[in-house]
Design an enzyme around this catalytic site. Structure first.
Site, PDB file in Angstrom:
ATOM      1  N   VAL A 282       0.823  -1.213   0.000  1.00 19.65           N
ATOM      2  CA  VAL A 282       0.000   0.000   0.000  1.00 19.65           C
ATOM      3  C   VAL A 282       0.856   1.263   0.000  1.00 19.65           C
ATOM      4  CG1 VAL A 282      -2.016  -1.070   1.075  1.00 19.65           C
ATOM      5  CG2 VAL A 282      -0.240  -0.060   2.528  1.00 19.65           C
TER       6      VAL A 282
ATOM      7  N   ASN B 154     -11.435  -5.994  19.302  1.00 20.89           N
ATOM      8  CA  ASN B 154     -10.414  -7.010  19.050  1.00 20.89           C
ATOM      9  C   ASN B 154     -11.010  -8.205  18.321  1.00 20.89           C
ATOM     10  OD1 ASN B 154      -9.189  -5.222  20.823  1.00 20.89           O
ATOM     11  ND2 ASN B 154      -7.987  -6.813  21.813  1.00 20.89           N
TER      12      ASN B 154
ATOM     13  N   LYS C  92      -9.235   1.169  18.874  1.00 22.12           N
ATOM     14  CA  LYS C  92      -8.055   1.886  19.369  1.00 22.12           C
ATOM     15  C   LYS C  92      -7.886   3.254  18.710  1.00 22.12           C
ATOM     16  CE  LYS C  92      -5.634  -2.288  20.818  1.00 22.12           C
ATOM     17  NZ  LYS C  92      -6.858  -3.116  20.726  1.00 22.12           N
TER      18      LYS C  92
ATOM     19  N   ARG D  48      -4.176 -13.147  13.972  1.00 29.71           N
ATOM     20  CA  ARG D  48      -2.727 -13.296  14.008  1.00 29.71           C
ATOM     21  C   ARG D  48      -2.092 -12.158  14.790  1.00 29.71           C
ATOM     22  NH1 ARG D  48      -2.070 -14.831   7.606  1.00 29.71           N
ATOM     23  NH2 ARG D  48      -3.263 -16.769   7.723  1.00 29.71           N
TER      24      ARG D  48
END
Length: 348
Positions: free
Chosen positions: A62, A168, A127, A173
Site C-alpha cells: 500500500v 479485538n 483503538k 494473528r
C-alpha cells in the site's frame, strides 16, 4: 451481476476470513488479494486452490500508489485491511507505521479515485478512539482520510468512502490469545498485563459479515460500528487459554500506550454526529456465539437534527462500563477460542 473486490492486506486474518465467507455467500463475486508477503500468498493459494478461478493474488504494498492503481482497475469495491498492528513494534518503529497505516491509506484513497471504483471501505479499530498509542493514532488518521475523501472526487458520485470500526478480533494473528498459546506450548507462564483490563471482542466471521453489511448500507463519509459488542476481562481471557486451573500466570503491567478499557465511540462523536441504522430483519453478521445486536451506529460528518433514525439512548462508550451480564464468562470465551481455531479463523 459479478462484483470484483480488492482486499489490501489480503493474506492476513481478515483476508482469509473474508475470502472464505465471500466465496460461500456471494457466488458471483471475484476477489483480488493484495499483499507484500509471497510466502503467505503461496500458503493461501494452496488453501483456496479449488476456487482459483475466482481469486487473483497480487504482490504489492500500500506504500506503492501506482501499484494500487494498477491493482484496482476493473474493481468495484476496495476493502482496505492492510496495516501494521503490533503495538510494541509500532512504538519502537513509528515511521514505518506512519508509512503503512497513514500514507498507505492516503494511497488507497487516491488510487480508488484514479481507478474509478464504486466503494472503498477502511477496516479500523476501537483503538482509534481517543488513542494513546501510535497504532490507534495512525488508525484515527486513516479514518479521517476516508471520511474526508469525498472532497477529492471532483464532484463525481463515486467512489463512496466509508469506515468500519470494531473491537479485538478474537484469535487473529498476533493477538494475545496466540501469544498465550505459544507460551503454553513452551511451558512458560502466561503473561498478563492487567487482569481487570477489558476488551471488546468480535469473531473473524462476524467482522467479515459486518463489513458486508456496511457495504450494503454505507453512504459517503460514514463510520459504521456494531451498536453493542460483548467484552471480556483480560483475566478471564487468560483463564480460558490456561490448560489447567493451576497453570501459572505472570503479571507484567500495561504496556506504554495501552488502555485499561477500550472505547468504541467517543463522547464527542456521540454528542455531535450520531445516527443509527437498523434493518427490520436480523442481519447475518449479528448471528453466532457472541450476542451482537442486529443494528449499527453510523457516525456522520454533519449532525442530523431531528432526523429519523437518530437514537436517543446513550450507547456503551467503554468496554469497562458494560452491565455485568454483558461480559463473557470463561466458559463462553473458551468455547469461542475453540471455534476460532489455531489460525484465527472460524468455520463458516
Amino acid at each position: 451481476m459479478t462484483q470484483t473486490i480488492l482486499v489490501t492486506g489480503g493474506t492476513g486474518t481478515f483476508g482469509h476470513a473474508f475470502t472464505t465467507y465471500t466465496l460461500t455467500h456471494f457466488p458471483d463475486a471475484k476477489i483480488r488479494l493484495l499483499s507484500r508477503g509471497e510466502a503467505a500468498q503461496v500458503r493461501m493459494r494452496e488453501r483456496f486452490k479449488e476456487h482459483s478461478a475466482r481469486l487473483t493474488f497480487i504482490i504489492g504494498d500500500v506504500r506503492d500508489r501506482q501499484r494500487l492503481i494498477t491493482a484496482m482497475y476493473g474493481v468495484d469495491t476496495v476493502i482496505h485491511a492492510a496495516a501494521m498492528k503490533v503495538v510494541p513494534l509500532i512504538e519502537s518503529d513509528p515511521l514505518e507505521a506512519i508509512k503503512t497505516n497513514v500514507m498507505g491509506s492516503v494511497n488507497v484513497v487516491e488510487a480508488a479515485i484514479e481507478a474509478g471504483v464504486e466503494k472503498a471501505i477502511l477496516i479500523s479499530s476501537d483503538k482509534a478512539v481517543n488513542p494513546l498509542n501510535l497504532y490507534g493514532a495512525s488508525k484515527l488518521c486513516a479514518e479521517k482520510m476516508f471520511v474526508a475523501a469525498s472532497a477529492y472526487t471532483g464532484g463525481r458520485e463515486k467512489p463512496i468512502f466509508g469506515v468500519v470500526r470494531y473491537g479485538n478480533v478474537l484469535g487473529s494473528r498476533g493477538s494475545v490469545v496466540q501469544a498465550w498459546r505459544r507460551q503454553v506450548e513452551r511451558g512458560e507462564p502466561i503473561s498478563i498485563t492487567n487482569p481487570n483490563a477489558t476488551r471488546f471482542l468480535i469473531t473473524p466471521t462476524q467482522a467479515v459479515a459486518f463489513v458486508h453489511w456496511a457495504l450494503g448500507h454505507m453512504e459517503d463519509g460514514g463510520i459504521y460500528m456494531p451498536a453493542y459488542l460483548p467484552a471480556a476481562t483480560v483475566g478471564d481471557m487468560a483463564k480460558a487459554v490456561k490448560p489447567g486451573e493451576d497453570y501459572p500466570m505472570r503479571m507484567v503491567g500495561l504496556r506504554a500506550g495501552e488502555k485499561l478499557h477500550e472505547e468504541l465511540i467517543s463522547v464527542w462523536e456521540w454528542a455531535n454526529v450520531r445516527a443509527m441504522r437498523e434493518d427490520e430483519q436480523e442481519d447475518e453478521w449479528s448471528r453466532g456465539p457472541l450476542p451482537l445486536m442486529p443494528f449499527a451506529w453510523e457516525i456522520r460528518r454533519e449532525r442530523e437534527e431531528g432526523a429519523a433514525g437518530v437514537h436517543q439512548t446513550q450507547p456503551i462508550l467503554s468496554s469497562g462500563s458494560l452491565r455485568p451480564d454483558r461480559y463473557l464468562s470463561v466458559g463462553q470465551i473458551r468455547e469461542l477460542i475453540a471455534q476460532v481455531g489455531g489460525d484465527g479463523l472460524m468455520e463458516i
